[in-house]
Write a protein that holds these residues in place. Structure first.
Motif, PDB file in Angstrom:
ATOM      1  N   ALA A   1     -11.527 -19.084 -15.770  1.00 29.77           N
ATOM      2  CA  ALA A   1     -11.149 -19.536 -14.438  1.00 29.77           C
ATOM      3  C   ALA A   1      -9.853 -18.868 -14.012  1.00 29.77           C
ATOM      4  CB  ALA A   1     -11.003 -21.059 -14.424  1.00 29.77           C
ATOM      5  N   TYR A   2      -8.937 -18.670 -14.941  1.00 29.92           N
ATOM      6  CA  TYR A   2      -7.663 -18.047 -14.622  1.00 29.92           C
ATOM      7  C   TYR A   2      -7.843 -16.575 -14.273  1.00 29.92           C
ATOM      8  CZ  TYR A   2      -2.859 -16.456 -15.017  1.00 29.92           C
ATOM      9  OH  TYR A   2      -1.661 -15.889 -14.773  1.00 29.92           O
ATOM     10  N   ALA A   3      -8.705 -15.876 -15.009  1.00 28.02           N
ATOM     11  CA  ALA A   3      -8.887 -14.443 -14.802  1.00 28.02           C
ATOM     12  C   ALA A   3      -9.633 -14.140 -13.519  1.00 28.02           C
ATOM     13  CB  ALA A   3      -9.639 -13.838 -15.982  1.00 28.02           C
ATOM     14  N   GLN A   4     -10.345 -15.115 -12.959  1.00 26.85           N
ATOM     15  CA  GLN A   4     -11.150 -14.865 -11.779  1.00 26.85           C
ATOM     16  C   GLN A   4     -10.392 -15.099 -10.479  1.00 26.85           C
ATOM     17  OE1 GLN A   4     -14.630 -17.230 -12.286  1.00 26.85           O
ATOM     18  NE2 GLN A   4     -15.422 -15.960 -13.943  1.00 26.85           N
ATOM     19  N   LYS A   5      -9.138 -15.424 -10.555  1.00 31.47           N
ATOM     20  CA  LYS A   5      -8.365 -15.653  -9.338  1.00 31.47           C
ATOM     21  C   LYS A   5      -8.196 -14.325  -8.596  1.00 31.47           C
ATOM     22  CE  LYS A   5      -5.491 -19.528 -10.765  1.00 31.47           C
ATOM     23  NZ  LYS A   5      -4.117 -19.946 -11.012  1.00 31.47           N
ATOM     24  N   PRO A   6      -8.422 -14.298  -7.302  1.00 28.06           N
ATOM     25  CA  PRO A   6      -8.255 -13.052  -6.552  1.00 28.06           C
ATOM     26  C   PRO A   6      -6.794 -12.696  -6.340  1.00 28.06           C
ATOM     27  CG  PRO A   6      -8.970 -14.809  -5.096  1.00 28.06           C
ATOM     28  CD  PRO A   6      -8.990 -15.360  -6.492  1.00 28.06           C
ATOM     29  N   ASP A   7      -5.864 -13.609  -6.552  1.00 25.64           N
ATOM     30  CA  ASP A   7      -4.447 -13.349  -6.311  1.00 25.64           C
ATOM     31  C   ASP A   7      -3.808 -12.563  -7.450  1.00 25.64           C
ATOM     32  OD1 ASP A   7      -4.281 -16.639  -4.969  1.00 25.64           O
ATOM     33  OD2 ASP A   7      -4.470 -14.745  -3.889  1.00 25.64           O
ATOM     34  N   ASP A   8      -4.517 -12.344  -8.550  1.00 25.75           N
ATOM     35  CA  ASP A   8      -3.927 -11.652  -9.689  1.00 25.75           C
ATOM     36  C   ASP A   8      -3.945 -10.132  -9.552  1.00 25.75           C
ATOM     37  OD1 ASP A   8      -3.348 -14.004 -10.849  1.00 25.75           O
ATOM     38  OD2 ASP A   8      -5.048 -13.992 -12.240  1.00 25.75           O
ATOM     39  N   SER A   9      -4.461  -9.599  -8.510  1.00 22.45           N
ATOM     40  CA  SER A   9      -4.533  -8.158  -8.319  1.00 22.45           C
ATOM     41  C   SER A   9      -3.138  -7.602  -8.049  1.00 22.45           C
ATOM     42  CB  SER A   9      -5.442  -7.829  -7.138  1.00 22.45           C
ATOM     43  OG  SER A   9      -5.387  -6.464  -6.881  1.00 22.45           O
ATOM     44  N   LEU A  10      -2.803  -6.511  -8.713  1.00 23.05           N
ATOM     45  CA  LEU A  10      -1.499  -5.869  -8.535  1.00 23.05           C
ATOM     46  C   LEU A  10      -1.550  -4.728  -7.523  1.00 23.05           C
ATOM     47  CD1 LEU A  10      -0.344  -5.744 -12.250  1.00 23.05           C
ATOM     48  CD2 LEU A  10       0.288  -7.398 -10.505  1.00 23.05           C
ATOM     49  N   SER A  11      -2.672  -4.555  -6.877  1.00 20.66           N
ATOM     50  CA  SER A  11      -2.819  -3.429  -5.955  1.00 20.66           C
ATOM     51  C   SER A  11      -1.874  -3.521  -4.767  1.00 20.66           C
ATOM     52  CB  SER A  11      -4.259  -3.325  -5.472  1.00 20.66           C
ATOM     53  OG  SER A  11      -4.603  -4.489  -4.760  1.00 20.66           O
ATOM     54  N   ARG A  12      -1.443  -4.720  -4.396  1.00 18.19           N
ATOM     55  CA  ARG A  12      -0.515  -4.832  -3.272  1.00 18.19           C
ATOM     56  C   ARG A  12       0.875  -4.302  -3.617  1.00 18.19           C
ATOM     57  NH1 ARG A  12       1.646 -10.800  -3.184  1.00 18.19           N
ATOM     58  NH2 ARG A  12       1.143 -11.386  -5.323  1.00 18.19           N
ATOM     59  N   PHE A  13       1.191  -4.141  -4.927  1.00 18.99           N
ATOM     60  CA  PHE A  13       2.492  -3.639  -5.331  1.00 18.99           C
ATOM     61  C   PHE A  13       2.514  -2.119  -5.508  1.00 18.99           C
ATOM     62  CE2 PHE A  13       2.422  -8.018  -6.977  1.00 18.99           C
ATOM     63  CZ  PHE A  13       3.494  -8.522  -6.266  1.00 18.99           C
ATOM     64  N   ARG A  14       1.339  -1.498  -5.486  1.00 23.52           N
ATOM     65  CA  ARG A  14       1.290  -0.046  -5.661  1.00 23.52           C
ATOM     66  C   ARG A  14       1.810   0.652  -4.423  1.00 23.52           C
ATOM     67  NH1 ARG A  14      -4.697  -0.170  -7.945  1.00 23.52           N
ATOM     68  NH2 ARG A  14      -4.228  -0.812 -10.057  1.00 23.52           N
ATOM     69  N   PRO A  15       2.573   1.744  -4.628  1.00 26.46           N
ATOM     70  CA  PRO A  15       3.060   2.466  -3.444  1.00 26.46           C
ATOM     71  C   PRO A  15       1.906   3.210  -2.764  1.00 26.46           C
ATOM     72  CG  PRO A  15       3.758   3.558  -5.449  1.00 26.46           C
ATOM     73  CD  PRO A  15       3.094   2.295  -5.861  1.00 26.46           C
ATOM     74  N   ARG A  16       1.974   3.300  -1.472  1.00 22.57           N
ATOM     75  CA  ARG A  16       0.942   3.999  -0.711  1.00 22.57           C
ATOM     76  C   ARG A  16       1.563   5.253  -0.111  1.00 22.57           C
ATOM     77  NH1 ARG A  16      -3.359   0.320   0.162  1.00 22.57           N
ATOM     78  NH2 ARG A  16      -2.708  -1.800  -0.332  1.00 22.57           N
ATOM     79  N   TYR A  17       0.851   6.361  -0.309  1.00 23.80           N
ATOM     80  CA  TYR A  17       1.320   7.641   0.213  1.00 23.80           C
ATOM     81  C   TYR A  17       0.304   8.183   1.196  1.00 23.80           C
ATOM     82  CZ  TYR A  17       4.477   7.437  -3.778  1.00 23.80           C
ATOM     83  OH  TYR A  17       5.410   7.043  -4.677  1.00 23.80           O
ATOM     84  N   ILE A  18       0.802   8.659   2.271  1.00 26.54           N
ATOM     85  CA  ILE A  18      -0.075   9.258   3.281  1.00 26.54           C
ATOM     86  C   ILE A  18       0.102  10.765   3.168  1.00 26.54           C
ATOM     87  CG2 ILE A  18      -0.556   9.468   5.720  1.00 26.54           C
ATOM     88  CD1 ILE A  18       0.593   6.606   6.026  1.00 26.54           C
ATOM     89  N   ALA A  19      -0.998  11.455   2.898  1.00 18.59           N
ATOM     90  CA  ALA A  19      -0.948  12.907   2.717  1.00 18.59           C
ATOM     91  C   ALA A  19      -0.731  13.581   4.063  1.00 18.59           C
ATOM     92  CB  ALA A  19      -2.243  13.403   2.091  1.00 18.59           C
ATOM     93  N   PRO A  20       0.155  14.609   4.073  1.00 15.90           N
ATOM     94  CA  PRO A  20       0.356  15.329   5.334  1.00 15.90           C
ATOM     95  C   PRO A  20      -0.887  16.161   5.650  1.00 15.90           C
ATOM     96  CG  PRO A  20       1.580  16.378   3.582  1.00 15.90           C
ATOM     97  CD  PRO A  20       0.991  15.123   3.014  1.00 15.90           C
ATOM     98  N   PRO A  21      -1.137  16.418   6.887  1.00 15.84           N
ATOM     99  CA  PRO A  21      -2.311  17.228   7.236  1.00 15.84           C
ATOM    100  C   PRO A  21      -2.123  18.667   6.729  1.00 15.84           C
ATOM    101  CG  PRO A  21      -0.960  16.830   9.184  1.00 15.84           C
ATOM    102  CD  PRO A  21      -0.378  16.009   8.074  1.00 15.84           C
TER     103      PRO A  21
END
Length: 172
Positions: free
Chosen positions: A34-54
């Motif tokens: 039950a603990y592992a199935q929580k959707p709030d445990d994802s760390l993807s919101r802490f990953r930096p996001r980079y936008i590639a230049p054209p």
């Protein structure tokens, strides 16, 4: 039926030890999953996001136009290539194979064998060496054993005691 109700009914019917065992299994597996199935445990919101230049715009080139090399060989590279070529010219020997026709103490037999090889196989190079007290008569300069084996097949009818040996061969 809920799992808790099932456990409570089973506990009233059976001994206390069985009830504790089932409760421990539920705690270990039920709570963990039950603990592992929580959707709030994802760390993807802490990953930096980079936008590639054209990508930069490139001028359109003719695909059939020849490519002209620019600054490919300069003075330093030319000097280095010349020194490598000079070193290669100095190399006169390499490890390879020869066919040993005779090894023994008799000079007459060695000279007779040498003359016989000159008459039968004029295209082969003959090497007669003497190291006290042994005469060695060898023929050919072969980089690999396959070439030596091919020549050996021709020679073995005339010289049945011939063998292929590894030796320092002449490159030039």
């Amino acid at each position: 039926m809920c799992f808790r109700n099932l456990v409570s009914r089973f506990c009233t019917l059976n001994a206390l030890g069985t009830c504790i065992g089932i409760s421990a299994v539920w705690l270990l597996f039920g709570c963990g999953s039950a603990y592992a199935q929580k959707p709030d445990d994802s760390l993807s919101r802490f990953r930096p996001r980079y936008i590639a230049p054209p990508p930069p715009a490139r001028p359109v080139e003719d695909p059939k136009a020849p490519v002209v090399p620019v600054n490919q060989i300069n003075a330093q590279i030319q000097q280095l290539m010349d020194s490598i070529a000079e070193n290669n010219r100095r190399i006169t020997g390499s490890q390879g194979y020869r066919i040993s026709v005779y090894t023994g103490n008799s000079r007459d037999i060695a000279m007779t064998g040498r003359d016989k090889i000159y008459k039968l196989y004029p295209e082969l190079r003959v090497y007669l060496t003497y190291k006290l007290p042994t005469f060695k008569l060898k023929i050919g300069d072969y980089f690999n054993k396959f070439d030596a084996q091919r020549a050996y097949e021709k020679i073995k009818a005339e010289f049945p005691e011939a063998v292929i040996v590894q030796d320092e061969i002449n490159v030039r």
